[in-house]
Design a protein around this motif. Structure first.
Motif, PDB file in Angstrom:
ATOM      1  N   MET A  15       2.623  -1.733  -1.795  1.00  0.00           N
ATOM      2  CA  MET A  15       3.434  -0.540  -2.082  1.00  0.00           C
ATOM      3  C   MET A  15       3.102   0.554  -1.078  1.00  0.00           C
ATOM      4  O   MET A  15       1.984   0.626  -0.575  1.00  0.00           O
ATOM      5  N   PRO A  16       4.062   1.451  -0.793  1.00  0.00           N
ATOM      6  CA  PRO A  16       3.783   2.561   0.119  1.00  0.00           C
ATOM      7  C   PRO A  16       2.607   3.400  -0.376  1.00  0.00           C
ATOM      8  O   PRO A  16       2.397   3.548  -1.577  1.00  0.00           O
ATOM      9  N   THR A  17       1.835   3.912   0.540  1.00  0.00           N
ATOM     10  CA  THR A  17       0.682   4.746   0.202  1.00  0.00           C
ATOM     11  C   THR A  17       0.922   6.165   0.681  1.00  0.00           C
ATOM     12  O   THR A  17       1.764   6.406   1.545  1.00  0.00           O
ATOM     13  N   PRO A  18       0.183   7.154   0.132  1.00  0.00           N
ATOM     14  CA  PRO A  18       0.403   8.540   0.552  1.00  0.00           C
ATOM     15  C   PRO A  18       0.147   8.730   2.039  1.00  0.00           C
ATOM     16  O   PRO A  18      -0.809   8.185   2.588  1.00  0.00           O
ATOM     17  N   GLN A  19       1.000   9.482   2.679  1.00  0.00           N
ATOM     18  CA  GLN A  19       0.875   9.747   4.107  1.00  0.00           C
ATOM     19  C   GLN A  19       0.390  11.162   4.400  1.00  0.00           C
ATOM     20  O   GLN A  19      -0.340  11.385   5.360  1.00  0.00           O
ATOM     21  N   PRO A  21      -5.683   5.575  -8.933  1.00  0.00           N
ATOM     22  CA  PRO A  21      -4.969   5.085  -7.744  1.00  0.00           C
ATOM     23  C   PRO A  21      -3.497   4.769  -7.995  1.00  0.00           C
ATOM     24  O   PRO A  21      -2.662   4.883  -7.088  1.00  0.00           O
ATOM     25  N   GLN A  22      -3.165   4.402  -9.238  1.00  0.00           N
ATOM     26  CA  GLN A  22      -1.776   4.064  -9.549  1.00  0.00           C
ATOM     27  C   GLN A  22      -0.850   5.273  -9.447  1.00  0.00           C
ATOM     28  O   GLN A  22       0.362   5.117  -9.265  1.00  0.00           O
ATOM     29  N   TRP A  23      -1.426   6.491  -9.587  1.00  0.00           N
ATOM     30  CA  TRP A  23      -0.585   7.689  -9.454  1.00  0.00           C
ATOM     31  C   TRP A  23       0.082   7.752  -8.084  1.00  0.00           C
ATOM     32  O   TRP A  23       1.131   8.372  -7.936  1.00  0.00           O
ATOM     33  N   PHE A  24      -0.528   7.130  -7.094  1.00  0.00           N
ATOM     34  CA  PHE A  24      -0.096   7.301  -5.710  1.00  0.00           C
ATOM     35  C   PHE A  24       0.836   6.193  -5.230  1.00  0.00           C
ATOM     36  O   PHE A  24       1.283   6.223  -4.086  1.00  0.00           O
ATOM     37  N   ASP A  25       1.129   5.217  -6.108  1.00  0.00           N
ATOM     38  CA  ASP A  25       2.048   4.154  -5.730  1.00  0.00           C
ATOM     39  C   ASP A  25       3.428   4.745  -5.426  1.00  0.00           C
ATOM     40  O   ASP A  25       4.023   5.439  -6.250  1.00  0.00           O
ATOM     41  N   ILE A  51      -9.537  15.209  -1.410  1.00  0.00           N
ATOM     42  CA  ILE A  51      -8.891  14.887  -0.133  1.00  0.00           C
ATOM     43  C   ILE A  51      -9.470  13.593   0.434  1.00  0.00           C
ATOM     44  O   ILE A  51      -8.730  12.707   0.901  1.00  0.00           O
ATOM     45  N   GLY A  52     -10.787  13.466   0.398  1.00  0.00           N
ATOM     46  CA  GLY A  52     -11.429  12.253   0.911  1.00  0.00           C
ATOM     47  C   GLY A  52     -10.969  11.002   0.198  1.00  0.00           C
ATOM     48  O   GLY A  52     -10.715   9.969   0.836  1.00  0.00           O
ATOM     49  N   ARG A  53     -10.812  11.087  -1.130  1.00  0.00           N
ATOM     50  CA  ARG A  53     -10.376   9.913  -1.895  1.00  0.00           C
ATOM     51  C   ARG A  53      -8.919   9.562  -1.577  1.00  0.00           C
ATOM     52  O   ARG A  53      -8.572   8.382  -1.455  1.00  0.00           O
ATOM     53  N   ILE A  54      -8.065  10.582  -1.454  1.00  0.00           N
ATOM     54  CA  ILE A  54      -6.656  10.311  -1.146  1.00  0.00           C
ATOM     55  C   ILE A  54      -6.525   9.738   0.269  1.00  0.00           C
ATOM     56  O   ILE A  54      -5.710   8.851   0.522  1.00  0.00           O
ATOM     57  N   LYS A  55      -7.348  10.222   1.187  1.00  0.00           N
ATOM     58  CA  LYS A  55      -7.353   9.645   2.534  1.00  0.00           C
ATOM     59  C   LYS A  55      -7.727   8.173   2.496  1.00  0.00           C
ATOM     60  O   LYS A  55      -7.167   7.343   3.232  1.00  0.00           O
ATOM     61  N   ALA A  56      -8.669   7.837   1.622  1.00  0.00           N
ATOM     62  CA  ALA A  56      -9.085   6.442   1.502  1.00  0.00           C
ATOM     63  C   ALA A  56      -7.960   5.561   0.993  1.00  0.00           C
ATOM     64  O   ALA A  56      -7.959   4.341   1.228  1.00  0.00           O
TER      65      ALA A  56
END
Length: 327
Positions: free
Chosen positions: A1-5, A254-258, A280-285
């Motif tokens: 699935m697409p991930t946050p950019q 993590p499912q929030w970001f699908d 921010i670090g976790r979302i970058k990951a």
């Protein structure tokens, strides 16, 4: 699935001047008088901040009977009732008041108008310590309303002298709606010259209004007990965004970001920037490749410390510490 950019950061976010001051009062008191220093109620409503100060020597209590005679006591940023103040002074405690000056402004207004015979309608949330502190400035004569429906049920003893005050951390839009209902029922009601809702609350809500339409998901960093943080999440959701509030990076799912391309990130006025950076670090990951800050108001207000806690340059602590104890 697409991930946050992209991560879009709200400006302003995080600590306000009242929170900065409250934390600095506790840290300076510990350094000057030694641990333990007692704090009535959480100094601010943030789990990380409270745990950090606890590790440095702060003891958080609700009942003054838990404070030893002669100890140093700090009132939280939310303010206290006159009964609590009298009890603390009567026990001979060494008191420092970390009440936010914008809350103190409301208390002063209530005391001044009460001497002129005014009753009050207070817009706020029942049980919140700031509301309890403001209502506790008088023995009676303050009527709490939480919504428009409550306004219809208010029965003041008289309406010739009636004034309205507001909890400082409310939703600006909700407060406007309730205040309009108060004016409609009591056309002669006296309103404050300047809105009681604090500048930081308003600025952070305005930033979320700009942020929410530009992103697929809004994350608010703040503790469940933080009124202003809850209002930020509610506002984002009201504007049509998917919105979640997290106390720490561990609350992220993590499912929030699908399927999410753009994530908006903000923080309540009691949430330190270190928590934002961890998120921010976790979302970058998860795949985000860019972080961009929105244009916004730059806050420079600073409130003075109480007498007895100012130090010379050699021992100055600098700005409040938000890292782990001892760091």
């Amino acid at each position: 699935m697409p991930t946050p950019q992209t991560i879009l950061l709200a400006e302003p976010r995080g600590f306000c001047a009242g929170v900065d001051r409250a934390i600095e009062i506790v840290e300076r008191a510990i350094q000057k008088f030694g641990a333990p220093v007692y704090v009535r109620h959480e100094i601010v409503h943030n789990t990380y901040v409270v745990n950090d100060l606890r590790a440095k020597g702060a003891v958080f209590i609700e009942a003054l009977c838990d404070v030893p005679s002669g100890a140093t006591l700090i009132f939280s940023a939310h303010g206290v009732s006159q009964a609590v103040r009298r009890e603390a002074e009567g026990r001979g405690l060494h008191i420092f008041d970390a009440t936010c000056p914008l809350v103190t402004k409301v208390h002063v207004e209530v005391a001044k108008l009460a001497k002129q015979g005014y009753e009050f309608i207070m817009i706020g949330h029942k049980g919140h310590p700031e509301v309890e502190g403001t209502m506790g400035q008088l023995d009676c004569g303050i009527h709490l309303v939480e919504d428009v429906q409550d306004v219809a049920r208010v029965q003041p003893a008289q309406t010739d002298k009636l004034a309205v005050v507001t909890q400082t951390t409310l939703s600006v839009d909700d407060a406007i709606e309730i205040a309009a209902a108060v004016r409609a029922r009591f056309p002669g009601v006296r309103e404050p010259k300047l809105q009681d809702i604090c500048y930081a609350t308003q600025n952070r809500q305005d930033a979320v209004k700009l942020l929410s339409p530009q992103v697929d998901l809004v994350i608010v960093v703040g503790s469940p007990t933080s009124s202003n943080s809850n209002r930020l999440r509610e506002l984002a959701a009201k504007l049509g965004a998917v919105a979640h509030m997290v106390d720490s990076v561990d609350d992220l799912d993590p499912q929030w970001f699908d399927g999410v391309a753009r994530v908006g990130l903000t923080a309540g006025a009691s949430a330190p920037e270190i928590l934002v950076q961890e998120v921010i670090g976790r979302i970058k990951a998860l795949g985000a490749v860019s972080v961009r800050s929105m244009a916004g108001i730059q806050e420079s207000l600073k409130f003075p410390l109480p007498k007895g806690l100012k130090m010379d340059a050699a021992t100055d602590l600098g700005p409040p510490q938000t890292g782990p104890a001892g760091s």
